[in-house]
Write an enzyme that holds these catalytic residues in place. Structure first.
Site: not given
Length: 449
Positions: A15, A362, A405, A81, A387, A11
C-alpha cells in the site's frame, strides 16, 4: 532477566506504492525500523534479531547501523506473524531470557512502555501490549478477566460481545524464550489465510498453565505505517512530540508548528528557533544560540551564543564556535568557524577553517572543488576577507591578513599582509556618455527600418 528483541520487518508494504521496503521509509529523517530498534534498545538487550524477507539486504543494512551485531533472519515465505517470529529461533538457541517482539513499521512505542512490559513479566509468563483507541475498528480484541488475559480474538472472528470490547491488541508481546518457541512450533494455520498467528500463543500458553496479562499503552504509540497517508500522519505525530519536548526543555520556538526536527536533534535550553527552520539529522544547537527564520541545518554543531540565519544553510561538517555569526544566504559545509568569526552575507564556506574573530565579507567563496577533488582553505584569526573574494583552494590567508574586495586569491597570504588579486581599474573620461549616445542612435535607426 536477560532480554532479546525480535523485530518483524519482512513486509514489503504494497500500500506504500513504493520500490522500497516499508520499514525503510523515514520519519524524522530516520527509517521506521531505526525508531523501533531504538525503542527496544532501551531494554539493553543481549541479542537482537531482525526478520526480513528475501532480497531485503537494505533492511539488514539499516538494522546494522543501529545494532551491528543484530542477527538477520530471512522469512522465505510470508506465512504470518507467528511464522515470522519462529524464524528467529536459530539465532536464540540456548537463550533463557525474555523475548520482546516489536514491529519495524510501528515507530512510536515508548521505551517506558516496554520497560513496563518487562516489569510485568514478574507476574505473568506472557505479556501483551494493549491499547484503547478512540475507534477500535478492525483491531484484534483482548479478552480479559481482571488482570488476566484470556485470549486474543481477531475482529473477523469476534462475536458481537467481543467486538464491543475497547481493549485492542498492538501485536507487541513479551515471553520467555523457552516457552515461546515451543509454542510457536505448535501453531496451526488459520483456515482462511493459511497463516500462523502470533496471537494464538496466548491461548496455547494458558492451556499449559501459564499466565498471560496486558500492559496498556497510549493509542499514539501504536500508530502503524502501511500507506503514504500513514507515513504523513506518523511524521506529524513525531514532529508534535519533538516540538513539545523542545519546549519542555526550555527551548523558545516562536512558531512551533513551522519548525521541523530530525530524530536526533539536540537543542539546549534558552536557545531560540524562529519560524520555518528545518533540522536534518545530526544537529546539535547549544544553550543560548539563535537559529533565525528559514534556515536549514544538517550534520552541524552550533555553539553557545552563535546566531545562524535568516536563510542560512549549514551542511554536514559545519562546526560553529561560540558567538559565531552566519547570516542570510550563507552556506557552510565541512568547515570550522572559531569563536566570534563572522560570515554575514551571501557567501559559501566549504572545506575550510576560519580563525577566531575573522570577518568574511559579502560574496566570499572558498573555491574548494577543482572538478575532481576537494581542497581546503585556511583563514587565520582576525583576518578580514573583502567582499566578493574568491579563495581558490588550497590556499591560506594568515592571521590578521586582508584581501581586497573583488580579489581572486590563488597564493598563500602571509600573516598581517594585504593581498590584491584583481585587474587594475582603467577609467575613460566621457566615454560612457558617448557610448550611450551611440547606442541610442543605433537603436533609433533600427526602429525606423
Amino acid at each position: 532477566m536477560a532480554t532479546a528483541l525480535v523485530i518483524l520487518a519482512a513486509g514489503m508494504g504494497t500500500r506504500m506504492r513504493s520500490d522500497r521496503p516499508k520499514v525503510l521509509h523515514e520519519v524524522g529523517g530516520a527509517p521506521l525500523i531505526a525508531h523501533a530498534l531504538r525503542a527496544g534498545l532501551a531494554l539493553a538487550p543481549e541479542r537482537v534479531v531482525v526478520v526480513t524477507g528475501p532480497g531485503m539486504e537494505d533492511v539488514a543494512a539499516a538494522a546494522h547501523e543501529e545494532w551491528p551485531e543484530a542477527g538477520i533472519a530471512v522469512q522465505a515465505e510470508r506465512l504470518g506473524t507467528g511464522h515470522a517470529v519462529a524464524q528467529a529461533a536459530p539465532f536464540l538457541q540456548g537463550f533463557e531470557g525474555d523475548v520482546v517482539v516489536l514491529y519495524g513499521d510501528t515507530p512510536f512505542v515508548r521505551p517506558a512502555t516496554l520497560e513496563a512490559m518487562s516489569a510485568a513479566r514478574a507476574e505473568a509468563e506472557v505479556v501483551v501490549l494493549g491499547f484503547e483507541p478512540a475507534d477500535p475498528a478492525r483491531y484484534g480484541r483482548l479478552v480479559t478477566e481482571g488482570e488476566d488475559l484470556l485470549r486474543i480474538v481477531e475482529w473477523k472472528d469476534a462475536d458481537a460481545g467481543e467486538r464491543a470490547i475497547g481493549l485492542c491488541n498492538s501485536g507487541v508481546l513479551a515471553a520467555p524464550a523457552p516457552l515461546l518457541f515451543p509454542l510457536l512450533d505448535r501453531l496451526e494455520p488459520a483456515a482462511a489465510s493459511g497463516e500462523y498467528y502470533l496471537t494464538d500463543v496466548v491461548a496455547l500458553a494458558r492451556a499449559e498453565g501459564a499466565r498471560a496479562t496486558v500492559v496498556r499503552g497510549a493509542e499514539e504509540e501504536m500508530l502503524g505505517v502501511n500507506s503514504r497517508a500513514d507515513l504523513a500522519a506518523a511524521e506529524t505525530a513525531f514532529q508534535a512530540r519533538a516540538r513539545a519536548a523542545a519546549l519542555e526543555t526550555g527551548v523558545t520556538l516562536t512558531a512551533p508548528e513551522t519548525v521541523f526536527f530530525a530524530h536526533d536533534t539536540v537543542i539546549g535550553r534558552d536557545a531560540t528557533v524562529e519560524p520555518h527552520v528545518v533540522f536534518g539529522p545530526g544537529v546539535t544547537v547549544e544553550t543560548g544560540a539563535t537559529i533565525r527564520a528559514f534556515s536549514h541545518l544538517e550534520g552541524a554543531h552550533v555553539s553557545r551564543g552563535a546566531v545562524v540565519g535568516p536563510y542560512a544553510r549549514l551542511r554536514p561538517g559545519a562546526e560553529l564556535g561560540e558567538e559565531v555569526r552566519v547570516g542570510n544566504f550563507v552556506e557552510v559545509k565541512s568547515a570550522t568557524l572559531d569563536e566570534g568569526a563572522k560570515v554575514n552575507h551571501l557567501s559559501y564556506v566549504g572545506d575550510a577553517a576560519v580563525g577566531a574573530g575573522a570577518n568574511l565579507g559579502a560574496g566570499t567563496v572558498t573555491c574548494n572543488y577543482d572538478g575532481v577533488a576537494k581542497h581546503r582553505t585556511e583563514i587565520g584569526a582576525g583576518a578580514f576577507i573583502g567582499s566578493d573574494t574568491m579563495l581558490v583552494a588550497p590556499v591560506r590567508v594568515g592571521a590578521g591578513a586582508m584581501t581586497g574586495s573583488g580579489s581572486v586569491i590563488t597564493e598563500d597570504v602571509p600573516d598581517a599582509a594585504l593581498a590584491l588579486g584583481r585587474a587594475r581599474q582603467v577609467t575613460k573620461p566621457g566615454l560612457a556618455a558617448r557610448l550611450m549616445q551611440m547606442l541610442r542612435e543605433r537603436a533609433g535607426k533600427t526602429k525606423d527600418r
